[in-house]
Design an enzyme around this catalytic site. Structure first.
Site, PDB file in Angstrom:
ATOM      1  N   GLY A   8       0.817  -1.208   0.000  1.00 34.36           N
ATOM      2  CA  GLY A   8       0.000   0.000   0.000  1.00 34.36           C
ATOM      3  C   GLY A   8       0.853   1.262   0.000  1.00 34.36           C
ATOM      4  N   SER A  14       9.201   0.480  -1.899  1.00 38.47           N
ATOM      5  CA  SER A  14      10.354   0.897  -2.709  1.00 38.47           C
ATOM      6  C   SER A  14      11.657   0.644  -1.971  1.00 38.47           C
ATOM      7  CB  SER A  14      10.249   2.377  -3.099  1.00 38.47           C
ATOM      8  OG  SER A  14       9.197   2.575  -4.012  1.00 38.47           O
ATOM      9  N   ALA A  29      12.599   4.841 -13.910  1.00 37.15           N
ATOM     10  CA  ALA A  29      11.722   5.795 -13.234  1.00 37.15           C
ATOM     11  C   ALA A  29      10.477   6.044 -14.073  1.00 37.15           C
ATOM     12  CB  ALA A  29      12.468   7.102 -13.009  1.00 37.15           C
ATOM     13  N   THR A  30       9.315   5.915 -13.450  1.00 32.52           N
ATOM     14  CA  THR A  30       8.056   6.099 -14.162  1.00 32.52           C
ATOM     15  C   THR A  30       7.336   7.393 -13.782  1.00 32.52           C
ATOM     16  OG1 THR A  30       6.822   4.862 -12.500  1.00 32.52           O
ATOM     17  CG2 THR A  30       7.736   3.601 -14.353  1.00 32.52           C
ATOM     18  N   HIS A  45      13.263   9.852  -3.629  1.00 37.25           N
ATOM     19  CA  HIS A  45      13.728   8.570  -4.177  1.00 37.25           C
ATOM     20  C   HIS A  45      15.149   8.707  -4.726  1.00 37.25           C
ATOM     21  CE1 HIS A  45      10.140   5.743  -4.463  1.00 37.25           C
ATOM     22  NE2 HIS A  45       9.644   6.812  -3.862  1.00 37.25           N
ATOM     23  N   GLU A  60      14.443   7.213 -17.610  1.00 37.37           N
ATOM     24  CA  GLU A  60      13.049   7.666 -17.513  1.00 37.37           C
ATOM     25  C   GLU A  60      12.181   6.839 -18.459  1.00 37.37           C
ATOM     26  OE1 GLU A  60      11.890  10.942 -16.126  1.00 37.37           O
ATOM     27  OE2 GLU A  60      13.779  11.129 -15.046  1.00 37.37           O
TER      28      GLU A  60
END
Length: 177
Positions: A8, A14, A29-30, A45, A60
């Site tokens: 959740g 992560s 990375a999204t 992050h 990316e």
């Protein structure tokens, strides 16, 4: 090897996934820094990776997996939930129908299958972080309910592909598969 790490919001998924990585990794990375809050999340992050003992290369990847991507020993895709939301928006443009929902699932799963093939080519251990959206209250609006349904379908399909699946709650991972 494909590992799926889910949990959740703010569950520690992560960090848990990052701790599975040794030596060198490609961070896929999204996230898109479209507002201050998201920019701060991305920065957090990035700083965490910079302060780790892993040699990170960041790529990316917001809507499509770049077939020319080069991967290191490990590849961390963070996150499937954000990627799904990016693809969902691109496909639906807020016009959610049964067909656009199904198309979103198919496109996301197809892109992940492409990433799995790339990881095999580089002999990379691929770790995908995802959000578990089905444990809370039923979302109040249709778009949020549609997103929950789409990501739930995507998660189930990717979990079937995975060699290992972990669920993270309160920073603790439990192996499901």
């Amino acid at each position: 090897m494909l590992t799926l790490v889910g949990g959740g919001s703010r569950s520690g998924k992560s960090v848990y996934a990052e701790n599975l990585i040794k030596n060198s990794a490609t961070y896929i990375a999204t996230g898109i820094g479209f507002d201050t809050e998201m920019k701060n999340r991305i920065k957090k992050h990035r700083e965490r990776r910079e302060n780790s003992n892993v040699d990170w290369t960041t790529v990316e990847c917001q809507y499509k997996i770049d077939e020319g991507i080069s991967l290191k020993e490990y590849a961390l895709f963070d996150s499937l939930g954000v990627f799904t939301s990016n693809v969902m928006y691109e496909i639906t443009k807020d016009e959610l129908t049964k067909e656009t929902k199904e198309k979103t699932v198919e496109v996301v799963v197809s892109e992940i299958e492409k990433l799995v093939k790339i990881a095999k080519k580089f002999n990379s251990k691929l770790i995908i972080v995802t959000d578990e959206t089905g444990l809370g209250v039923i979302p109040e609006n249709k778009v949020a309910r549609d997103y929950r349904d789409i990501l739930g379908s995507v998660n189930q399909r990717v979990a079937k592909m995975a060699d290992e699946v972990y669920f993270v709650a309160m920073g603790i991972g439990v192996k499901l598969k």
